[in-house]
Design a protein around this motif. Sequence first.
Motif, PDB file in Angstrom:
ATOM      1  N   VAL A 127     -27.076 -23.445   0.551  1.00 43.55           N
ATOM      2  CA  VAL A 127     -26.241 -23.178  -0.626  1.00 43.55           C
ATOM      3  C   VAL A 127     -25.316 -21.987  -0.366  1.00 43.55           C
ATOM      4  O   VAL A 127     -24.134 -22.016  -0.724  1.00 43.55           O
ATOM      5  CB  VAL A 127     -27.120 -22.959  -1.879  1.00 43.55           C
ATOM      6  CG1 VAL A 127     -26.305 -22.400  -3.035  1.00 43.55           C
ATOM      7  CG2 VAL A 127     -27.790 -24.255  -2.285  1.00 43.55           C
ATOM      8  N   CYS A 128     -25.833 -20.940   0.269  1.00 43.08           N
ATOM      9  CA  CYS A 128     -25.002 -19.759   0.535  1.00 43.08           C
ATOM     10  C   CYS A 128     -23.895 -20.063   1.539  1.00 43.08           C
ATOM     11  O   CYS A 128     -22.800 -19.511   1.433  1.00 43.08           O
ATOM     12  CB  CYS A 128     -25.878 -18.600   1.014  1.00 43.08           C
ATOM     13  SG  CYS A 128     -26.856 -17.900  -0.334  1.00 43.08           S
ATOM     14  N   LYS A 129     -24.167 -20.937   2.503  1.00 39.98           N
ATOM     15  CA  LYS A 129     -23.098 -21.357   3.416  1.00 39.98           C
ATOM     16  C   LYS A 129     -22.025 -22.106   2.650  1.00 39.98           C
ATOM     17  O   LYS A 129     -20.833 -21.933   2.895  1.00 39.98           O
ATOM     18  CB  LYS A 129     -23.662 -22.265   4.515  1.00 39.98           C
ATOM     19  CG  LYS A 129     -24.239 -21.532   5.683  1.00 39.98           C
ATOM     20  CD  LYS A 129     -24.660 -22.508   6.756  1.00 39.98           C
ATOM     21  CE  LYS A 129     -25.359 -21.798   7.884  1.00 39.98           C
ATOM     22  NZ  LYS A 129     -25.863 -22.745   8.900  1.00 39.98           N
ATOM     23  N   ARG A 130     -22.454 -22.942   1.710  1.00 33.49           N
ATOM     24  CA  ARG A 130     -21.504 -23.756   0.948  1.00 33.49           C
ATOM     25  C   ARG A 130     -20.596 -22.898   0.064  1.00 33.49           C
ATOM     26  O   ARG A 130     -19.401 -23.174  -0.055  1.00 33.49           O
ATOM     27  CB  ARG A 130     -22.275 -24.758   0.105  1.00 33.49           C
ATOM     28  CG  ARG A 130     -21.383 -25.668  -0.666  1.00 33.49           C
ATOM     29  CD  ARG A 130     -22.175 -26.707  -1.382  1.00 33.49           C
ATOM     30  NE  ARG A 130     -21.294 -27.449  -2.251  1.00 33.49           N
ATOM     31  CZ  ARG A 130     -21.499 -28.668  -2.618  1.00 33.49           C
ATOM     32  NH1 ARG A 130     -22.564 -29.309  -2.206  1.00 33.49           N
ATOM     33  NH2 ARG A 130     -20.654 -29.272  -3.416  1.00 33.49           N
ATOM     34  N   ILE A 131     -21.155 -21.855  -0.550  1.00 27.27           N
ATOM     35  CA  ILE A 131     -20.336 -21.006  -1.429  1.00 27.27           C
ATOM     36  C   ILE A 131     -19.801 -19.765  -0.703  1.00 27.27           C
ATOM     37  O   ILE A 131     -19.231 -18.875  -1.337  1.00 27.27           O
ATOM     38  CB  ILE A 131     -21.104 -20.608  -2.711  1.00 27.27           C
ATOM     39  CG1 ILE A 131     -22.357 -19.811  -2.392  1.00 27.27           C
ATOM     40  CG2 ILE A 131     -21.405 -21.801  -3.558  1.00 27.27           C
ATOM     41  CD1 ILE A 131     -23.079 -19.284  -3.623  1.00 27.27           C
ATOM     42  N   PRO A 140     -30.872 -27.872  -5.203  1.00 23.98           N
ATOM     43  CA  PRO A 140     -29.768 -27.087  -4.640  1.00 23.98           C
ATOM     44  C   PRO A 140     -28.557 -26.985  -5.567  1.00 23.98           C
ATOM     45  O   PRO A 140     -27.904 -25.945  -5.618  1.00 23.98           O
ATOM     46  CB  PRO A 140     -29.414 -27.836  -3.353  1.00 23.98           C
ATOM     47  CG  PRO A 140     -30.659 -28.542  -2.970  1.00 23.98           C
ATOM     48  CD  PRO A 140     -31.336 -28.894  -4.264  1.00 23.98           C
ATOM     49  N   THR A 141     -28.268 -28.033  -6.325  1.00 20.26           N
ATOM     50  CA  THR A 141     -27.122 -27.984  -7.242  1.00 20.26           C
ATOM     51  C   THR A 141     -27.362 -26.963  -8.357  1.00 20.26           C
ATOM     52  O   THR A 141     -26.451 -26.251  -8.767  1.00 20.26           O
ATOM     53  CB  THR A 141     -26.848 -29.367  -7.859  1.00 20.26           C
ATOM     54  OG1 THR A 141     -28.054 -29.862  -8.444  1.00 20.26           O
ATOM     55  CG2 THR A 141     -26.348 -30.335  -6.803  1.00 20.26           C
ATOM     56  N   LEU A 163     -29.344 -24.320  -8.105  1.00 16.85           N
ATOM     57  CA  LEU A 163     -29.270 -23.013  -7.468  1.00 16.85           C
ATOM     58  C   LEU A 163     -27.817 -22.593  -7.260  1.00 16.85           C
ATOM     59  O   LEU A 163     -27.449 -21.448  -7.529  1.00 16.85           O
ATOM     60  CB  LEU A 163     -30.012 -23.019  -6.127  1.00 16.85           C
ATOM     61  CG  LEU A 163     -29.926 -21.742  -5.312  1.00 16.85           C
ATOM     62  CD1 LEU A 163     -30.604 -20.598  -6.044  1.00 16.85           C
ATOM     63  CD2 LEU A 163     -30.536 -21.941  -3.943  1.00 16.85           C
ATOM     64  N   GLU A 164     -26.990 -23.516  -6.827  1.00 19.10           N
ATOM     65  CA  GLU A 164     -25.576 -23.214  -6.618  1.00 19.10           C
ATOM     66  C   GLU A 164     -24.915 -22.791  -7.925  1.00 19.10           C
ATOM     67  O   GLU A 164     -24.150 -21.823  -7.964  1.00 19.10           O
ATOM     68  CB  GLU A 164     -24.861 -24.432  -6.034  1.00 19.10           C
ATOM     69  CG  GLU A 164     -23.414 -24.189  -5.709  1.00 19.10           C
ATOM     70  CD  GLU A 164     -22.732 -25.404  -5.088  1.00 19.10           C
ATOM     71  OE1 GLU A 164     -21.501 -25.368  -4.983  1.00 19.10           O
ATOM     72  OE2 GLU A 164     -23.421 -26.367  -4.711  1.00 19.10           O
ATOM     73  N   ALA A 165     -25.221 -23.479  -9.006  1.00 22.38           N
ATOM     74  CA  ALA A 165     -24.643 -23.132 -10.314  1.00 22.38           C
ATOM     75  C   ALA A 165     -25.096 -21.741 -10.758  1.00 22.38           C
ATOM     76  O   ALA A 165     -24.286 -20.944 -11.262  1.00 22.38           O
ATOM     77  CB  ALA A 165     -25.031 -24.175 -11.350  1.00 22.38           C
ATOM     78  N   LEU A 181     -26.132 -19.207  -8.827  1.00 26.78           N
ATOM     79  CA  LEU A 181     -25.532 -18.184  -7.968  1.00 26.78           C
ATOM     80  C   LEU A 181     -24.053 -17.977  -8.285  1.00 26.78           C
ATOM     81  O   LEU A 181     -23.571 -16.839  -8.325  1.00 26.78           O
ATOM     82  CB  LEU A 181     -25.715 -18.542  -6.492  1.00 26.78           C
ATOM     83  CG  LEU A 181     -27.143 -18.431  -5.945  1.00 26.78           C
ATOM     84  CD1 LEU A 181     -27.191 -18.838  -4.492  1.00 26.78           C
ATOM     85  CD2 LEU A 181     -27.696 -17.042  -6.133  1.00 26.78           C
ATOM     86  N   LYS A 182     -23.320 -19.060  -8.533  1.00 32.34           N
ATOM     87  CA  LYS A 182     -21.905 -18.928  -8.886  1.00 32.34           C
ATOM     88  C   LYS A 182     -21.747 -18.155 -10.195  1.00 32.34           C
ATOM     89  O   LYS A 182     -20.855 -17.323 -10.326  1.00 32.34           O
ATOM     90  CB  LYS A 182     -21.251 -20.303  -9.006  1.00 32.34           C
ATOM     91  CG  LYS A 182     -20.915 -20.926  -7.675  1.00 32.34           C
ATOM     92  CD  LYS A 182     -20.216 -22.251  -7.856  1.00 32.34           C
ATOM     93  CE  LYS A 182     -19.832 -22.879  -6.533  1.00 32.34           C
ATOM     94  NZ  LYS A 182     -19.188 -24.183  -6.707  1.00 32.34           N
TER      95      LYS A 182
END
Length: 160
Positions: A19-23, A87-88, A90-92, A94-95
């Motif tokens: 996730v951190c690589k993606r964002i 993961p989705t 978590l991404e939300a 973190l953003k």
Amino acid sequence: MKILLICDTAIIEHIFILVCKRIKVDLIVQKTTSVDKKYDLIIVDQPFIDNKFNKIKRLTTRLGAISSEELSFEKQRDFLIPRPFLPTKLEAILKEQIELLASEKKDSKNLIIILIAIFFWFMAFNSFETFGSLFFKNILNDSNLYSQMATFLSVSSILS
């Protein structure tokens, strides 16, 4: 943006890395609660939520916890990542936290600008009161006009 993940579960580490690589965020993974540097976000996994948890808060802007249950009020945290998570999700989360960090930095800059503006306003008003009488007396040759102007300015500043 630097995130510290305190965790010893391989799958959680893996999800965070992806996730951190993606964002496009720097992630540091650590297996102990001994933190010696400041980070923007520190996220602590459930097994590491102990008496050191509140001390970690001093080394970060925002502190998060990964937990399957709600934490007590003694544990100061800014956000909670419910366990298990996708993961989705978590991404939300973190953003959202990154956006909150950015807005907090903007708010602190705005506060400083407002305080500087108030400081200069008081300096200007005091300089007018101090040197206004000299200006009206020596340049305009009318000291009565200054008393009327000073009264008007004092009353208007009180009313505003």
